[in-house]
Every structure is written in structure tokens, then in C-alpha cells.
Scaffold this active site. Structure first.
Site, PDB file in Angstrom:
ATOM      1  N   SER A  19      11.073  -3.812   0.845  1.00  0.00           N
ATOM      2  CA  SER A  19      11.386  -2.839   1.863  1.00  0.00           C
ATOM      3  C   SER A  19      10.391  -1.684   1.944  1.00  0.00           C
ATOM      4  CB  SER A  19      12.793  -2.289   1.631  1.00  0.00           C
ATOM      5  OG  SER A  19      12.853  -1.580   0.409  1.00  0.00           O
ATOM      6  N   LYS A  62       7.995   7.057   0.440  1.00  0.00           N
ATOM      7  CA  LYS A  62       8.950   6.208   1.163  1.00  0.00           C
ATOM      8  C   LYS A  62      10.104   7.060   1.670  1.00  0.00           C
ATOM      9  CE  LYS A  62      11.682   1.952   0.468  1.00  0.00           C
ATOM     10  NZ  LYS A  62      12.141   0.953  -0.541  1.00  0.00           N
ATOM     11  N   SER A  91      11.202  -4.539  -3.973  1.00  0.00           N
ATOM     12  CA  SER A  91      10.650  -3.773  -2.848  1.00  0.00           C
ATOM     13  C   SER A  91       9.405  -2.946  -3.134  1.00  0.00           C
ATOM     14  CB  SER A  91      11.717  -2.858  -2.262  1.00  0.00           C
ATOM     15  OG  SER A  91      12.568  -3.614  -1.452  1.00  0.00           O
TER      16      SER A  91
END
Ligand code: GLN
Length: 491
Positions: free
Chosen positions: A155, A80, A179
Site C-alpha cells: 500500500s 506516507k 506494504s
């Protein structure tokens, strides 16, 4: 050589690599080819580090040739874009950090590099990890591999989608209020948020420091345990990193749940839960029961209803402090054509941040301001303690708690984009876990149909702090008894 290399579990790939049936270079090439094939549609990656990946794969092959066999050696991973990578742009999907190249690696990257994992690239996310759909990315929205007109969740939507679509064998994400678990559920992969303090956050760009944790996306619970083995552990550079031993998380994966008491809190089965999602959950409970666990529905966690409010005071408050550093002076985007230093600072933040980030900064600044601090921030901290105590009391009776991960399956792109509160509600079952600092996992537990498409749903498993072992044991046993995790999106 098998033709489905990009869809192997870490465990399967390890076997092939160790038996020299496939090389790390071949495996990495297969994943990068798959990425070239599908990422135009999925849009999981912000940056692809293909040259670095091939070099790392060659280095892994040399280590394998020398007889080394560590679990992640030669395994391609997606990271990420909120996790700092030395020499590789780390954007947080924000204009503010669009050209930011960190001078150092995050702790978890050091660990993965030492373990011989191969980074394929950096994945898309909601800007600064604020959101539940990746629609808040300043660059583009990621698409759900199971239904391209739908969100992958957020997210960490890019990491979840990459894992589901065969664009990496595993991925790392961060979880402040859901997330990792929410996108894992919506993309049909395993997602784990470790206990607060289990994984060092050194090099993780801060959102809300009392809630943030790093964790894995994988295609099996065993794989999640393998990644946890590599990334957990004390790190002096993160003051909240816990001085606890890291057990071998794969050790307790017996497939057996006899003797385990499991609670299902009634507050997690509200009327707003979509009927099909409720049914999937109830079916999963039956399955867990049949594996020998003693499941009890007579559990209440009454403060759950306050969790959303508590989270949206605490997280924005911490974010407003953490994001004060983006002033155009130290690093990142900098507006320089103003008449004064103040104007430059103002315009830097005006242009550099997107709407949701600005909304959080305003909410947080307000909640922390003189006169409101006691009414909002301090109050939220007190309710936080109540939420934690209710969980503590429940874990005196139960070894694990089971809940749905999300109230609905993946929603359509654009469906909630203009309604922040509707978006916030997609995390009602995951937020309390961060508030209490517990470990939480999402495992694939079935599908519901929408628009003629099959959309994945997840089962959330919670355990007491630092008892990831029990959480993983439940997830593994359930997974072994089901086939959900083996399905692949058609794309
Ligand atoms: N969706 C939640 C938020 O927007 C949680 C995000 C996260 O876990 N990073 O704050």
C-alpha cells in the site's frame, strides 16, 4: 553543485551539506523542482508541503552553520499519508479523512523533526493501507517510475515511487503484510519493515494493530540503517513499543558475510514464481554465497501455505474493530442529512469508505461474530503461533533467511483490480513475516524485462526478532557487490 541532487543517498548528501558544498535549501529546492517536473506522471504525492519544507530547510541550514551534523539534518523526506502530521492533512487516501488535519505528530514525525529532516509532503497509498497497488486510493493511482502503465505496488506505493523517482531522498511507509517491502521491490529501492515493537506506532492510523509497523524506503542499505537509528526506540504512548535498546544500525555494515549461515525455505520457491524472477533470486543467492555465507536450501517452513488465510482472517478482524471509530461523530467525513442518527452513521460509512475497506470490515466482522469466532479468529491465532514457531526453530540454525519479495515484477494498472484474491497473492512472501513479527528487508536484486521495459525485482532478507543488524549486514554486503541499486528510471 552536482546536478543530480534529488538522486543522492542520504550519506552522499550529508557529505555535501557538511562540507558546505550544498545547502539544505538548495537540496530541498532541487527535490521540489524534480517533484514539479515528474509528479504529474508519477503521482506519488497527495499533499506537497513545499512552504513548510523550505522553512524547515532554512532552519536546518542555521543548525548546520552552528556546527551541527546529525545524519538527517536537512534531508528531504516523503511521508506516507497514514502517519499523523500536526497541521498537515492526513488522509489515508480515504474520503473518510480527506479533510482531516491531526492535532498532533506521530512519534516518528517527532523523531524526524528533532533530527532535522525536511518533510516534502505526504504520499499516496491504498485506502487505509489495504491493498498492493495504490489502486485502492480514493484519489488517484500512483504510477511505477520504471513503467508508467504499471503499479508501484502498495500500500505504500507513493512513498516507494517518490524514493525511486528522485522526489525525496528517503520516505516512510507502513507494513502490515508487505506494504513496505513489496512496493520497494517493485520500484527498485530498499525497504525495511522493522521487528514488531521496534518503532512506536503512536500517530500511525491503525489498520491491524498486531501486524502494523513503520519503516523506511531508501536508496541504500546504509541509508535505511540511518533512518532506523532515528525512528526506533521505546515510546510510552504505544503499549506494544518494545523496551529494547536501539543499537547503531550502521555499525555492523562490514561487507563481509563469512561465518553466516543462511537458509532458503523451499516453500518460497513455488511453481507460481515467475521463471525470470526465480532466476534473479538464484543469481542473488550465488552472489551472497560468494561473499562467504554458507547458504542452505534444505529448509522447510510447512505452515507457510496457511499464511495467506491466517492473514486474511486476522488483519480484517483487527481492521473491523479499528475502523469502527469512523462514525461521522468524532472526526472525519460526516453525513448529516439522514432522518436519524443511525442513518447518518450508516451513510457516513457507506460514502466515506471505498469497496476494499468495506470488504475487509465485512470479512472481519463476520470472522469475529458469535459462532464463527472459534472457527476463524481463534483458529487463525493458533496457526499464527505455528508459523512463528517454525521461524523460531529455523533461526536456531540460521542467522538469516532469504526469499524473493514478490512472485512477479510490477503488474499493469487494472490487471488485478477486479480480482481481490489475485491482488492478495502478490504478498504471499511478505505476509508470514508480519504474522511472526520478524524484521524483513527488500533490497534491489536485478531486473526482468516486460514489454521492452526493465522492471526491478527485490531480494527479501529476514532475521530473528530484534536482529535487524544481521539483516542489514546481509543487505549491505550484497548491495556493495552489485550495481542494481544505482540504476535510475528514465521517466
Ligand atoms: N496487501 C496487504 C493487504 O492489503 C498488506 C497491506 C499492508 O501491508 N498494509 O492487507
Amino acid at each position: 553543485m552536482p546536478d543530480d541532487l534529488p538522486f543522492l543517498t542520504i550519506t552522499e548528501a550529508r557529505g555535501l551539506l557538511d562540507r558546505r558544498e550544498v545547502s539544505a535549501v538548495e537540496l530541498t529546492r532541487a527535490v521540489l523542482d524534480r517533484l514539479i517536473d515528474v509528479d504529474e506522471r508519477v503521482k506519488a504525492y497527495v499533499t506537497v508541503t513545499d512552504h513548510m519544507a523550505m522553512a524547515a530547510a532554512m532552519a536546518a541550514d542555521r543548525r548546520i552553520a552552528a556546527g551541527e551534523s546529525t545524519p538527517l539534518l536537512g534531508i528531504p523526506a516523503a511521508i506516507k499519508d497514514v502517519i499523523s502530521t500536526r497541521g498537515v492533512r492526513t488522509t489515508c487516501s480515504s474520503r473518510m479523512l480527506e479533510d482531516f488535519v491531526p492535532p498532533y505528530d506521530a512519534h516518528v514525525i517527532e523523531r524526524l523533526t528533532a533530527a532535522g529532516a525536511v518533510m516534502a509532503g505526504k504520499t499516496n497509498m491504498d485506502e487505509f493501507a489495504m491493498g498492493s497497488s495504490t489502486e485502492n486510493s480514493a484519489f488517484f493511482t500512483t504510477h511505477n517510475p520504471w513503467a508508467l502503465d504499471r503499479v508501484p505496488g502498495g500500500s505504500s506505493g507513493g512513498s516507494a515511487a517518490a524514493t525511486a523517482a528522485g522526489e525525496a531522498l528517503f520516505a516512510l511507509g507502513s507494513d502490515t503484510g508487505g506494504s513496505i517491502r513489496q512496493p520497494a521491490a517493485l520500484c527498485g529501492v530498499v525497504g525495511v519493515k522493522p521487528t514488531y515493537g521496534r518503532v512506536s506506532r503512536y500517530g500511525l492510523v491503525a489498520f491491524a494493530s498486531s501486524l502494523d509497523q513503520i519503516g523506511p524506503f531508501t536508496r541504500s542499505v546504509r541509508d535505511a540503517a540511518i533512518v532506523l537509528n532515528a525512528i526506533c526506540g521505546l515510546d510510552a504512548r504505544d503499549a506494544t513499543s518494545a523496551p529494547v535498546e536501539t543499537p547503531d544500525f550502521t555499525a555492523g555494515l562490514t561487507g563481509d558475510l563469512r561465518g553466516l549461515r543462511i537458509g532458503v525455505p523451499r516453500e518460497y520457491l513455488p511453481d507460481s514464481l515467475e521463471p525470470a524472477v526465480r532466476q534473479v533470486f538464484l543469481d542473488a543467492i550465488e552472489q551472497v554465497r560468494s561473499l562467504g555465507a554458507d547458504v542452505d536450501f534444505d529448509l522447510s517452513l510447512p505452515s507457510t501455505e496457511a499464511a495467506l488465510a491466517v492473514y486474511y482472517v486476522l488483519a480484517p478482524s483487527e481492521a473491523s474493530a479499528n475502523l469502527a471509530r469512523y462514525d461521522g461523530v468524532k472526526y472525519g467525513y460526516s453525513y448529516q442529512d439522514g432522518a436519524s442518527m443511525w442513518e447518518n452513521m450508516e451513510r457516513t460509512r457507506q460514502h466515506g469508505f471505498g469497496d476494499e475497506v468495506k470488504r475487509r470490515i465485512m470479512l472481519g466482522t463476520y470472522a469475529l461474530s458469535t459462532g464463527y469466532y472459534d472457527a476463524y479468529y481463534l483458529k487463525a491465532q493458533k496457526v499464527r503461533t505455528l508459523i512463528r514457531r517454525e521461524f523460531d526453530a529455523a533461526f536456531e540454525k540460521y542467522g538469516a533467511i532469504l526469499t524473493p519479495v514478490t512472485p512477479t515484477p510490477a503488474f499493469r494498472i487494472g490487471e488485478k483490480a477486479n480480482d481481490p484474491v489475485a491482488m492478495y497473492l502478490s504478498d504471499i512472501f511478505t505476509l508470514p513475516v508480519n504474522i511472526a513479527g520478524l524484521p524483513g528487508a527488500s533490497v534491489p536484486s536485478g531486473f526482468v524485462e516486460a514489454d521492452g521495459k526493465q522492471l526491478p525485482v527485490g531480494l527479501q532478507i529476514l532475521a530473528k526478532p530484534f536482529d535487524e543488524a544481521t539483516m542489514l549486514r546481509v543487505g549491505h554486503a550484497y548491495e556493495q557487490a552489485t550495481e542494481w541499486h544505482k540504476r535510475r528510471p528514465a521517466l
